[in-house]
Design an enzyme around this catalytic site. Structure first.
Site, PDB file in Angstrom:
ATOM      1  N   LYS A  42     -13.934  -0.647  -3.247  1.00 18.91           N
ATOM      2  CA  LYS A  42     -14.368  -0.744  -1.882  1.00 18.91           C
ATOM      3  C   LYS A  42     -13.285  -0.318  -0.895  1.00 18.91           C
ATOM      4  O   LYS A  42     -13.529  -0.169   0.284  1.00 18.91           O
ATOM      5  CB  LYS A  42     -14.761  -2.203  -1.569  1.00 18.91           C
ATOM      6  N   GLY A  43     -12.061  -0.141  -1.414  1.00 18.10           N
ATOM      7  CA  GLY A  43     -10.914   0.093  -0.538  1.00 18.10           C
ATOM      8  C   GLY A  43     -11.024   1.281   0.393  1.00 18.10           C
ATOM      9  O   GLY A  43     -10.427   1.296   1.470  1.00 18.10           O
ATOM     10  N   GLU A  98      -9.320   7.824  -1.575  1.00 16.08           N
ATOM     11  CA  GLU A  98      -8.787   6.550  -2.072  1.00 16.08           C
ATOM     12  C   GLU A  98      -7.973   5.860  -0.976  1.00 16.08           C
ATOM     13  O   GLU A  98      -7.434   6.516  -0.090  1.00 16.08           O
ATOM     14  CB  GLU A  98      -7.921   6.861  -3.316  1.00 16.08           C
ATOM     15  N   ASP A  99      -7.890   4.536  -1.053  1.00 12.82           N
ATOM     16  CA  ASP A  99      -7.114   3.807  -0.040  1.00 12.82           C
ATOM     17  C   ASP A  99      -5.620   3.920  -0.290  1.00 12.82           C
ATOM     18  O   ASP A  99      -4.838   4.195   0.600  1.00 12.82           O
ATOM     19  CB  ASP A  99      -7.552   2.329   0.041  1.00 12.82           C
ATOM     20  N   ASP A 102      -0.887   3.478  -6.259  1.00 13.87           N
ATOM     21  CA  ASP A 102       0.204   2.567  -6.573  1.00 13.87           C
ATOM     22  C   ASP A 102       0.801   3.001  -7.922  1.00 13.87           C
ATOM     23  O   ASP A 102       1.586   3.950  -7.966  1.00 13.87           O
ATOM     24  CB  ASP A 102      -0.392   1.149  -6.595  1.00 13.87           C
ATOM     25  N   LYS A 130       2.361   4.667  -2.595  1.00 13.03           N
ATOM     26  CA  LYS A 130       3.593   3.927  -2.908  1.00 13.03           C
ATOM     27  C   LYS A 130       4.254   4.639  -4.082  1.00 13.03           C
ATOM     28  O   LYS A 130       4.163   4.184  -5.218  1.00 13.03           O
ATOM     29  CB  LYS A 130       3.256   2.500  -3.376  1.00 13.03           C
ATOM     30  N   PHE A 151       3.073  -5.313  -0.291  1.00 13.53           N
ATOM     31  CA  PHE A 151       1.627  -5.432  -0.434  1.00 13.53           C
ATOM     32  C   PHE A 151       0.969  -5.394   0.943  1.00 13.53           C
ATOM     33  O   PHE A 151       1.252  -6.208   1.811  1.00 13.53           O
ATOM     34  CB  PHE A 151       1.231  -6.706  -1.183  1.00 13.53           C
ATOM     35  N   ILE A 152       0.107  -4.400   1.118  1.00 12.29           N
ATOM     36  CA  ILE A 152      -0.489  -4.191   2.430  1.00 12.29           C
ATOM     37  C   ILE A 152      -1.995  -4.488   2.422  1.00 12.29           C
ATOM     38  O   ILE A 152      -2.651  -4.388   1.385  1.00 12.29           O
ATOM     39  CB  ILE A 152      -0.253  -2.743   2.937  1.00 12.29           C
TER      40      ILE A 152
HETATM   41  P1  IMP Z   1      -3.115   1.768  -9.192  1.00  9.29           P
HETATM   42  O1  IMP Z   1      -4.125   1.943 -10.261  1.00  9.29           O
HETATM   43  O2  IMP Z   1      -1.972   0.890  -9.626  1.00  9.29           O
HETATM   44  O3  IMP Z   1      -2.631   3.058  -8.585  1.00  9.29           O
HETATM   45  O4  IMP Z   1      -3.785   0.895  -8.080  1.00  9.29           O
HETATM   46  C1  IMP Z   1      -4.625   1.426  -7.161  1.00  9.29           C
HETATM   47  C2  IMP Z   1      -5.489   0.377  -6.535  1.00  9.29           C
HETATM   48  O5  IMP Z   1      -4.827  -0.885  -6.394  1.00  9.29           O
HETATM   49  C3  IMP Z   1      -5.814   0.810  -5.134  1.00  9.29           C
HETATM   50  O6  IMP Z   1      -7.007   1.533  -5.142  1.00  9.29           O
HETATM   51  C4  IMP Z   1      -5.956  -0.495  -4.393  1.00  9.29           C
HETATM   52  O7  IMP Z   1      -7.289  -0.931  -4.475  1.00  9.29           O
HETATM   53  C5  IMP Z   1      -5.065  -1.454  -5.133  1.00  9.29           C
HETATM   54  N1  IMP Z   1      -3.768  -1.614  -4.429  1.00  9.29           N
HETATM   55  C6  IMP Z   1      -2.577  -1.123  -4.775  1.00  9.29           C
HETATM   56  N2  IMP Z   1      -1.621  -1.478  -3.903  1.00  9.29           N
HETATM   57  C7  IMP Z   1      -2.243  -2.217  -2.958  1.00  9.29           C
HETATM   58  C8  IMP Z   1      -1.798  -2.870  -1.748  1.00  9.29           C
HETATM   59  O8  IMP Z   1      -0.611  -2.850  -1.337  1.00  9.29           O
HETATM   60  N3  IMP Z   1      -2.763  -3.530  -1.051  1.00  9.29           N
HETATM   61  C9  IMP Z   1      -4.055  -3.598  -1.451  1.00  9.29           C
HETATM   62  N4  IMP Z   1      -4.514  -2.985  -2.542  1.00  9.29           N
HETATM   63  C10 IMP Z   1      -3.617  -2.315  -3.298  1.00  9.29           C
HETATM   64 MG    MG Z   2      -8.856   0.938  -4.586  1.00  7.93          MG
END
Ligand code: IMP
Ligand code: MG
Length: 178
Positions: A42-43, A98-99, A102, A130, A151-152
């Site tokens: 949903k981000g 994508e939001d 990470d 990030k 963490f945002i």
């Molecule tokens: P990844 O698979 O580790 O790259 O994580 C990606 C997903 O984690 C993003 O689509 C977000 O939904 C969530 N996410 C990662 N960092 C944050 C943050 O700082 N705040 C909120 N959601 C985050």
């Molecule tokens: Mg997401």
């Protein structure tokens, strides 16, 4: 400012400029292409809603849901597709919205999934990145803002499904999740 937010990282004004600039780049690069903008729920909801109204081209939209996080602030690394695209991605030109990137696990999985389903091209537009936390090599094609390892929340981003409605992006107080 919300009581659980430590400080504003990206203000409403800045977000508006970031989205406008991304939309311009996409408009230029995707001009003449028949593409689908695919939001990761949903981000991406707030970002995608703002972005798509500023991209003055003809395109389709679709959504996917991928899970990796659960309730915490760390990615589990195990990604699952909860909801796939409704349109068949075979032979399609896809722009994922994508939001935040990470570890990169989610997008890596989603991109591989779409490519294995026959997508012709898959690019990524993320609002935030990030890069210091990356576990798999993944460089977004379009990125709104690189942010530090904090963490945002807000503008679609949540902690435990809250704060998505904040009109800015803020750093969540550690006391909320520690
Ligand atoms: P990844 O698979 O580790 O790259 O994580 C990606 C997903 O984690 C993003 O689509 C977000 O939904 C969530 N996410 C990662 N960092 C944050 C943050 O700082 N705040 C909120 N959601 C985050
Ligand atoms: Mg997401």
């Amino acid at each position: 400012m919300h009581k659980d937010v430590e400080r504003v990282l990206i203000s409403q004004d800045k977000l508006e400029n970031i989205v406008k600039s991304l939309a311009k780049q996409i408009e230029k690069d995707y001009n003449g292409r028949d593409f689908i903008m695919v939001g990761l729920l949903k981000g991406s909801i707030v970002f995608m809603a703002e972005l798509m109204t500023k991209v003055n081209l003809d395109f389709r939209i679709d959504f996917m849901v991928a899970s990796s996080y659960g309730g915490g602030t760390e990615s589990s690394g195990k990604v699952k597709i909860i909801k796939d695209m409704e349109v068949d991605p075979r032979g399609r030109d896809i722009l994922i919205v994508e939001d935040i990137v990470d570890s990169g696990n989610t997008l890596n999985f989603v991109i591989n999934h779409l490519v294995s389903r026959g997508a012709k091209a898959v690019q990524v537009c993320t609002l935030c990145d990030k890069p210091s936390r990356r576990k798999v090599p993944l460089v977004p094609d379009y990125c709104g803002a690189e942010i530090p390892d904090e963490f945002i929340v807000g503008y679609g981003l949540d902690y435990d499904e809250k704060y998505r409605n904040l009109p800015y992006i803020g750093v969540l107080k550690r006391s909320v999740y520690e």
